[in-house]
Scaffold this motif. Structure first.
Motif, PDB file in Angstrom:
ATOM      1  N   ILE A 117      -5.591   1.681  -9.303  1.00 38.62           N
ATOM      2  CA  ILE A 117      -4.731   1.799 -10.488  1.00 38.62           C
ATOM      3  C   ILE A 117      -4.496   3.264 -10.837  1.00 38.62           C
ATOM      4  CG2 ILE A 117      -4.526   1.230 -12.941  1.00 38.62           C
ATOM      5  CD1 ILE A 117      -4.374  -1.265 -11.328  1.00 38.62           C
ATOM      6  N   ILE A 118      -5.569   4.068 -10.769  1.00 37.87           N
ATOM      7  CA  ILE A 118      -5.426   5.493 -11.113  1.00 37.87           C
ATOM      8  C   ILE A 118      -4.486   6.191 -10.134  1.00 37.87           C
ATOM      9  CG2 ILE A 118      -6.660   7.709 -11.257  1.00 37.87           C
ATOM     10  CD1 ILE A 118      -9.086   6.080 -12.282  1.00 37.87           C
ATOM     11  N   TYR A 175       0.814  -1.212   0.000  1.00 36.00           N
ATOM     12  CA  TYR A 175       0.000   0.000   0.000  1.00 36.00           C
ATOM     13  C   TYR A 175       0.856   1.274   0.000  1.00 36.00           C
ATOM     14  CZ  TYR A 175      -3.392  -3.498   1.554  1.00 36.00           C
ATOM     15  OH  TYR A 175      -4.179  -4.607   1.659  1.00 36.00           O
ATOM     16  N   LEU A 176       2.181   1.098  -0.152  1.00 33.57           N
ATOM     17  CA  LEU A 176       3.104   2.221   0.042  1.00 33.57           C
ATOM     18  C   LEU A 176       2.832   3.404  -0.888  1.00 33.57           C
ATOM     19  CD1 LEU A 176       5.675   3.156   1.542  1.00 33.57           C
ATOM     20  CD2 LEU A 176       6.994   2.227  -0.339  1.00 33.57           C
ATOM     21  N   ILE A 177       2.524   3.139  -2.149  1.00 35.07           N
ATOM     22  CA  ILE A 177       2.474   4.264  -3.090  1.00 35.07           C
ATOM     23  C   ILE A 177       1.067   4.531  -3.603  1.00 35.07           C
ATOM     24  CG2 ILE A 177       4.895   4.222  -3.789  1.00 35.07           C
ATOM     25  CD1 ILE A 177       4.008   2.602  -6.247  1.00 35.07           C
ATOM     26  N   GLY A 178       0.081   4.358  -2.751  1.00 36.49           N
ATOM     27  CA  GLY A 178      -1.240   4.886  -3.076  1.00 36.49           C
ATOM     28  C   GLY A 178      -2.318   3.880  -3.431  1.00 36.49           C
ATOM     29  N   VAL A 179      -1.962   2.577  -3.542  1.00 38.35           N
ATOM     30  CA  VAL A 179      -2.974   1.582  -3.905  1.00 38.35           C
ATOM     31  C   VAL A 179      -4.147   1.610  -2.929  1.00 38.35           C
ATOM     32  CG1 VAL A 179      -3.473  -0.869  -4.071  1.00 38.35           C
ATOM     33  CG2 VAL A 179      -1.396   0.024  -5.076  1.00 38.35           C
ATOM     34  N   SER A 180      -3.838   1.562  -1.624  1.00 39.57           N
ATOM     35  CA  SER A 180      -4.915   1.413  -0.654  1.00 39.57           C
ATOM     36  C   SER A 180      -5.782   2.654  -0.589  1.00 39.57           C
ATOM     37  CB  SER A 180      -4.339   1.100   0.722  1.00 39.57           C
ATOM     38  OG  SER A 180      -3.474   2.134   1.120  1.00 39.57           O
ATOM     39  N   GLN A 181      -5.141   3.837  -0.604  1.00 42.17           N
ATOM     40  CA  GLN A 181      -5.931   5.064  -0.499  1.00 42.17           C
ATOM     41  C   GLN A 181      -6.798   5.248  -1.742  1.00 42.17           C
ATOM     42  OE1 GLN A 181      -2.639   4.843  -0.023  1.00 42.17           O
ATOM     43  NE2 GLN A 181      -2.043   5.859   1.887  1.00 42.17           N
ATOM     44  N   GLY A 182      -6.237   4.901  -2.920  1.00 46.09           N
ATOM     45  CA  GLY A 182      -7.020   4.977  -4.149  1.00 46.09           C
ATOM     46  C   GLY A 182      -8.186   4.010  -4.121  1.00 46.09           C
ATOM     47  N   LEU A 217       9.739  -0.676 -13.820  1.00 46.61           N
ATOM     48  CA  LEU A 217       8.406  -0.418 -14.366  1.00 46.61           C
ATOM     49  C   LEU A 217       7.576  -1.699 -14.393  1.00 46.61           C
ATOM     50  CD1 LEU A 217       6.439   1.525 -15.662  1.00 46.61           C
ATOM     51  CD2 LEU A 217       7.484   1.043 -17.873  1.00 46.61           C
ATOM     52  N   ILE A 218       8.172  -2.789 -14.880  1.00 42.05           N
ATOM     53  CA  ILE A 218       7.434  -4.049 -14.984  1.00 42.05           C
ATOM     54  C   ILE A 218       7.022  -4.540 -13.599  1.00 42.05           C
ATOM     55  CG2 ILE A 218       7.710  -6.503 -15.538  1.00 42.05           C
ATOM     56  CD1 ILE A 218       9.408  -5.587 -17.957  1.00 42.05           C
ATOM     57  N   LEU A 219       7.957  -4.505 -12.655  1.00 44.95           N
ATOM     58  CA  LEU A 219       7.638  -5.033 -11.329  1.00 44.95           C
ATOM     59  C   LEU A 219       6.622  -4.151 -10.596  1.00 44.95           C
ATOM     60  CD1 LEU A 219      11.077  -6.379 -10.111  1.00 44.95           C
ATOM     61  CD2 LEU A 219       9.050  -7.677 -10.729  1.00 44.95           C
ATOM     62  N   LEU A 220       6.762  -2.834 -10.738  1.00 42.18           N
ATOM     63  CA  LEU A 220       5.780  -1.944 -10.106  1.00 42.18           C
ATOM     64  C   LEU A 220       4.388  -2.186 -10.680  1.00 42.18           C
ATOM     65  CD1 LEU A 220       7.362   1.619  -9.830  1.00 42.18           C
ATOM     66  CD2 LEU A 220       6.549   0.159  -7.981  1.00 42.18           C
ATOM     67  N   ALA A 221       4.309  -2.301 -12.014  1.00 45.39           N
ATOM     68  CA  ALA A 221       3.011  -2.502 -12.653  1.00 45.39           C
ATOM     69  C   ALA A 221       2.398  -3.819 -12.196  1.00 45.39           C
ATOM     70  CB  ALA A 221       3.173  -2.474 -14.171  1.00 45.39           C
ATOM     71  N   ALA A 222       3.208  -4.887 -12.185  1.00 46.45           N
ATOM     72  CA  ALA A 222       2.676  -6.203 -11.811  1.00 46.45           C
ATOM     73  C   ALA A 222       2.233  -6.206 -10.351  1.00 46.45           C
ATOM     74  CB  ALA A 222       3.724  -7.282 -12.068  1.00 46.45           C
ATOM     75  N   ALA A 223       3.062  -5.640  -9.471  1.00 49.85           N
ATOM     76  CA  ALA A 223       2.717  -5.656  -8.040  1.00 49.85           C
ATOM     77  C   ALA A 223       1.486  -4.804  -7.770  1.00 49.85           C
ATOM     78  CB  ALA A 223       3.906  -5.152  -7.213  1.00 49.85           C
ATOM     79  N   THR A 224       1.359  -3.688  -8.479  1.00 48.95           N
ATOM     80  CA  THR A 224       0.189  -2.832  -8.294  1.00 48.95           C
ATOM     81  C   THR A 224      -1.075  -3.532  -8.779  1.00 48.95           C
ATOM     82  OG1 THR A 224       1.577  -0.889  -8.583  1.00 48.95           O
ATOM     83  CG2 THR A 224      -0.781  -0.573  -8.859  1.00 48.95           C
ATOM     84  N   LEU A 225      -0.946  -4.185  -9.929  1.00 49.54           N
ATOM     85  CA  LEU A 225      -2.104  -4.887 -10.489  1.00 49.54           C
ATOM     86  C   LEU A 225      -2.623  -5.955  -9.531  1.00 49.54           C
ATOM     87  CD1 LEU A 225      -3.827  -5.312 -13.150  1.00 49.54           C
ATOM     88  CD2 LEU A 225      -2.270  -7.199 -13.627  1.00 49.54           C
ATOM     89  N   ILE A 226      -1.734  -6.767  -9.003  1.00 50.63           N
ATOM     90  CA  ILE A 226      -2.233  -7.858  -8.152  1.00 50.63           C
ATOM     91  C   ILE A 226      -2.739  -7.315  -6.817  1.00 50.63           C
ATOM     92  CG2 ILE A 226      -0.841  -9.651  -9.249  1.00 50.63           C
ATOM     93  CD1 ILE A 226       1.008  -9.636  -6.936  1.00 50.63           C
ATOM     94  N   THR A 227      -2.145  -6.217  -6.336  1.00 51.03           N
ATOM     95  CA  THR A 227      -2.667  -5.641  -5.095  1.00 51.03           C
ATOM     96  C   THR A 227      -4.073  -5.100  -5.316  1.00 51.03           C
ATOM     97  OG1 THR A 227      -0.419  -4.979  -4.557  1.00 51.03           O
ATOM     98  CG2 THR A 227      -2.149  -4.060  -3.208  1.00 51.03           C
ATOM     99  N   ALA A 228      -4.249  -4.389  -6.425  1.00 52.19           N
ATOM    100  CA  ALA A 228      -5.578  -3.845  -6.729  1.00 52.19           C
ATOM    101  C   ALA A 228      -6.595  -4.967  -6.862  1.00 52.19           C
ATOM    102  CB  ALA A 228      -5.516  -3.007  -8.001  1.00 52.19           C
ATOM    103  N   ALA A 229      -6.194  -6.054  -7.541  1.00 55.85           N
ATOM    104  CA  ALA A 229      -7.108  -7.184  -7.707  1.00 55.85           C
ATOM    105  C   ALA A 229      -7.418  -7.829  -6.358  1.00 55.85           C
ATOM    106  CB  ALA A 229      -6.495  -8.213  -8.658  1.00 55.85           C
ATOM    107  N   ALA A 230      -6.410  -7.863  -5.479  1.00 52.31           N
ATOM    108  CA  ALA A 230      -6.617  -8.509  -4.176  1.00 52.31           C
ATOM    109  C   ALA A 230      -7.566  -7.711  -3.301  1.00 52.31           C
ATOM    110  CB  ALA A 230      -5.271  -8.691  -3.458  1.00 52.31           C
ATOM    111  N   VAL A 231      -7.453  -6.386  -3.319  1.00 55.11           N
ATOM    112  CA  VAL A 231      -8.246  -5.600  -2.369  1.00 55.11           C
ATOM    113  C   VAL A 231      -9.633  -5.229  -2.895  1.00 55.11           C
ATOM    114  CG1 VAL A 231      -6.198  -4.618  -1.285  1.00 55.11           C
ATOM    115  CG2 VAL A 231      -7.353  -3.335  -3.088  1.00 55.11           C
ATOM    116  N   CYS A 232      -9.867  -5.334  -4.217  1.00 55.65           N
ATOM    117  CA  CYS A 232     -11.096  -4.734  -4.727  1.00 55.65           C
ATOM    118  C   CYS A 232     -12.352  -5.420  -4.191  1.00 55.65           C
ATOM    119  CB  CYS A 232     -11.083  -4.668  -6.252  1.00 55.65           C
ATOM    120  SG  CYS A 232     -11.223  -6.243  -7.063  1.00 55.65           S
ATOM    121  N   PHE A 233     -12.299  -6.738  -3.951  1.00 58.95           N
ATOM    122  CA  PHE A 233     -13.490  -7.391  -3.407  1.00 58.95           C
ATOM    123  C   PHE A 233     -13.480  -7.455  -1.881  1.00 58.95           C
ATOM    124  CE2 PHE A 233     -13.660  -9.315  -7.695  1.00 58.95           C
ATOM    125  CZ  PHE A 233     -14.930  -8.867  -8.030  1.00 58.95           C
ATOM    126  N   CYS A 234     -12.314  -7.572  -1.301  1.00 60.27           N
ATOM    127  CA  CYS A 234     -12.296  -7.899   0.123  1.00 60.27           C
ATOM    128  C   CYS A 234     -11.788  -6.760   0.995  1.00 60.27           C
ATOM    129  CB  CYS A 234     -11.469  -9.157   0.358  1.00 60.27           C
ATOM    130  SG  CYS A 234      -9.854  -9.073  -0.370  1.00 60.27           S
TER     131      CYS A 234
END
Lengths: 267, 359
Positions: free
Chosen positions: B154-155, B118-125, B263-280
């Motif tokens: 993601i945004i 959640y360091l760079i904004g995933v959770s707050q977004g 870039l690749i690792l940030l994108a992948a880690a952000t994507l899976i975090t967003a997918a993990a938190v969106c339902f739960c």
């Protein structure tokens, strides 16, 4: 025959130019020393040669090829760097860190083979780091870490070895051992060795040619005899020293001549 | 490859120690994978309706192809296990795996033990998106909370990334600072919306603390491909991530294309975090503690750290969610409370055991 050639290179960070109009050439089996006061651009020159920063003017050629056209991993197979004060991950073992030197030889998703392990073992043997191969980085001294990064550079199997003040954290025994080793590799494996050095005596003893940098420009470039003179040192460093021929090999040796000397002698 | 090396007696001692380590870690991966299967089976038997282990196995057996068992169990048992508990367990496992992998990746990329997914904004977004979803008129609400949470995550990271980027390079310190600042800004909006949310506040807080209570199969189906894809990409980049532990200059001098790997690792880690938190919801603690615990036990090599963290994250969150739904049954405890309440003491215990450097 592979050689390193800089042609009117200027280097800097953003708009700030640190080095201006640098031209030099180094051939295999030759050890080139970069000397100059703090902030004169020694590290910047090494960073430029490894393409961490790009020249704002001029070109760097390796074996006649422009370095800008060589891929990063191919460049890392030709050229290895021993940085000054490298940060190393504390939890990895010494062996694992040296193994990282094999990176440019491995495909992205491949594991190391027996050949890689043997090359690493050899590199650690040569640098006398094998004894602590299984120790973690956090348990190593500054000098041990320094030798470890040299081992890692050797594991890259480069033809050019760049050393950024390799003796900075070492006591005199390892200063001599490190430069002896660099010299030996340079001659035996026909490497080009470029090393930034602080210590003028070590530079004179070990290097075939020296570049003395002053305010981002080459003040003088030539054999130690030509470069290490009390006049040059006064002009570039603003320090009074006494230069005389080394009693064993007649290479220039620098002695400090403090202003307080006479006063001290009276006591 | 490693097996040949293990049997090779001509290797010098120092070199021989290395493939041996690979092997013990490979066994750990196999062991944890087996444990994960056991945990999935065992926790699907646990709950407010007791289901005998025999019945449980028969229900699973009957689902396998070419096996025919005449159902002797009540249909409710099958519904509870296959349509209520199993999807919930799987979603918890996927979320735990994703958060642990993303946390490991962020800690590795930032070379910072305090980094979490959640360091760079995933959770707050995600939180802002979800709260907006909660406040939408009822007729718009179907599926809007997860969708907006995912989009918000993601945004937010996209904005942080574009602010932090300088020319072709991405300075990691700027990235963290931009993430923290934007996160605070988004949180301000979120809190304001919560205060004016009236009777929806309870639902919002439950979501923010994390809950799997409304899980169904389609959620599992939606989340799985994202997490599988992202985690696979990250696993493939495990060795470059090891090299990045040196520092960016050294990694480049060893031939790594640092900006591309970041870039690749940030994108992948952000994507899976967003997918993990969106339902739960924003489940805390898993993403920061699991990577450290795994690193403490099995060492820092990401080629093993990442799969081990994936499995440990899945197991941990499944167990935490089982506790969440059973401890005070029929009341559900938000799972984020469990992960912190049980996870923190466990981690403090690990810290006390190991006195040496932990990162």
């Amino acid at each position: 025959m592979l050689n390193l050639h800089l042609e009117n290179v200027s280097l800097g960070y953003n708009k700030r130019r640190v080095l201006h109009d640098i031209s030099l050439e180094a051939s295999p089996g030759e050890m080139l020393g970069i000397i100059g006061p703090n902030g004169s651009g020694k590290s910047t020159l090494i960073r430029g040669m490894t393409r961490l920063i790009y020249p704002s003017a001029g070109q760097i050629f390796l074996d006649g090829r422009n370095v800008a056209d060589i891929s990063r991993s191919e460049l890392a197979r030709m050229m290895a760097v021993v940085p000054q004060n490298p940060s190393l991950p504390e939890l990895f073992t010494a062996f694992e860190v040296v193994l990282m030197g094999r990176t440019p030889h491995l495909k992205l998703f491949r594991y190391e083979t027996k050949n890689d392990l043997l090359i690493v073992t050899k590199a650690m043997e040569v640098t006398k780091t094998l004894d602590f191969a299984e120790r973690r980085i956090s348990e190593l001294s500054g000098g041990e870490r320094q030798r470890l990064t040299i081992a890692r550079a050797l594991a890259q199997e480069p033809t050019i070895l760049l050393l950024d003040e390799p003796t900075a954290h070492l006591d005199i025994k390892y200063q001599i051992e490190t430069l002896d080793l660099a010299r030996k590799l340079c001659l035996e494996q026909n490497l080009i060795v470029v090393t930034a050095l602080h210590d003028l005596n070590l530079a004179a003893q070990y290097c075939d040619k020296l570049i003395m940098l002053s305010n981002g420009e080459i003040h003088c470039y030539g054999t130690p005899d030509a470069v290490i003179s009390s006049q040059n040192i006064r002009e570039v460093y603003g320090a009074e020293v006494y230069v005389y021929p080394h009693p064993l090999n007649h290479l220039p040796a620098t002695l400090v001549a403090p202003a307080r000397n006479e006063h001290k002698a009276n006591h | 490859m490693a097996l040949e090396l293990l049997k090779d007696t001509t290797l010098p001692t120092a070199a021989a120690a290395y493939p041996k380590k690979w092997h013990s870690r490979a066994y750990a991966i196999a062991g944890l994978a087996a444990l994960l299967v056991i945990v999935i089976l065992a926790t699907s038997a646990i709950g407010s309706t007791e289901i005998a282990l025999g019945t449980l196995f028969n229900i699973f057996w009957a689902k396998l192809p070419f096996i025919h068992i005449n159902p002797t169990w009540p249909i409710t048992a099958e519904t509870i296990i296959l349509h209520i508990r199993l999807p919930r367990i799987l979603l918890a496992g996927l979320a735990g795996a994703a958060l642990a992998v993303a946390g490991t990746t962020y800690q590795g990329l930032f070379r910072n033990p305090l980094a979490d997914p959640y360091l760079i904004g995933v959770s707050q977004g995600a939180a802002l998106g979800a709260v907006i979803g909660f406040l939408l008129p009822v007729s718009w609400q179907a599926g809007s909370v997860p969708l907006l949470a995912f989009a918000g995550a993601i945004i937010a990271v996209g904005i942080v990334y574009s602010i932090a980027k300088v020319g072709k390079t991405l300075p990691m310190t700027t990235l963290i600072l931009a993430g923290v600042a934007l996160g605070a800004f988004l949180s301000a909006i979120t809190y304001y919306l919560m205060i004016i949310s009236g009777d929806k506040l309870h639902g919002i807080i439950s979501w923010l603390l994390g809950a799997f209570s409304l899980t169904n199969w389609w959620q599992v189906m939606i989340v799985t491909p994202y997490i599988l894809l992202g985690a696979t990409v990250i696993w493939l980049y495990a060795r470059p991530l090891n090299i990045m532990q040196l520092d960016e200059d050294q990694a480049q001098q060893l031939g790594i294309n640092v900006e591309r790997v970041k870039l690749i690792l940030l994108a992948a880690a952000t994507l899976i975090t967003a997918a993990a938190v969106c339902f739960c919801g924003i489940i805390g603690f898993v993403g920061i503690i699991i990577p450290h615990a795994v690193r403490l036990i099995w060492g820092p090599d990401h080629r093993f750290l990442l799969p081990l963290a994936t499995l440990s994250g899945a197991i941990s969150l499944i167990l935490a969610d089982t506790a969440a739904r059973t401890l005070l049954s029929p009341t559900e405890i938000p799972v984020g409370i469990i992960t912190a309440f049980l996870g923190a003491p466990f981690f403090l215990y690990l810290l006390r055991q190991k006195k040496r450097a932990i990162f």
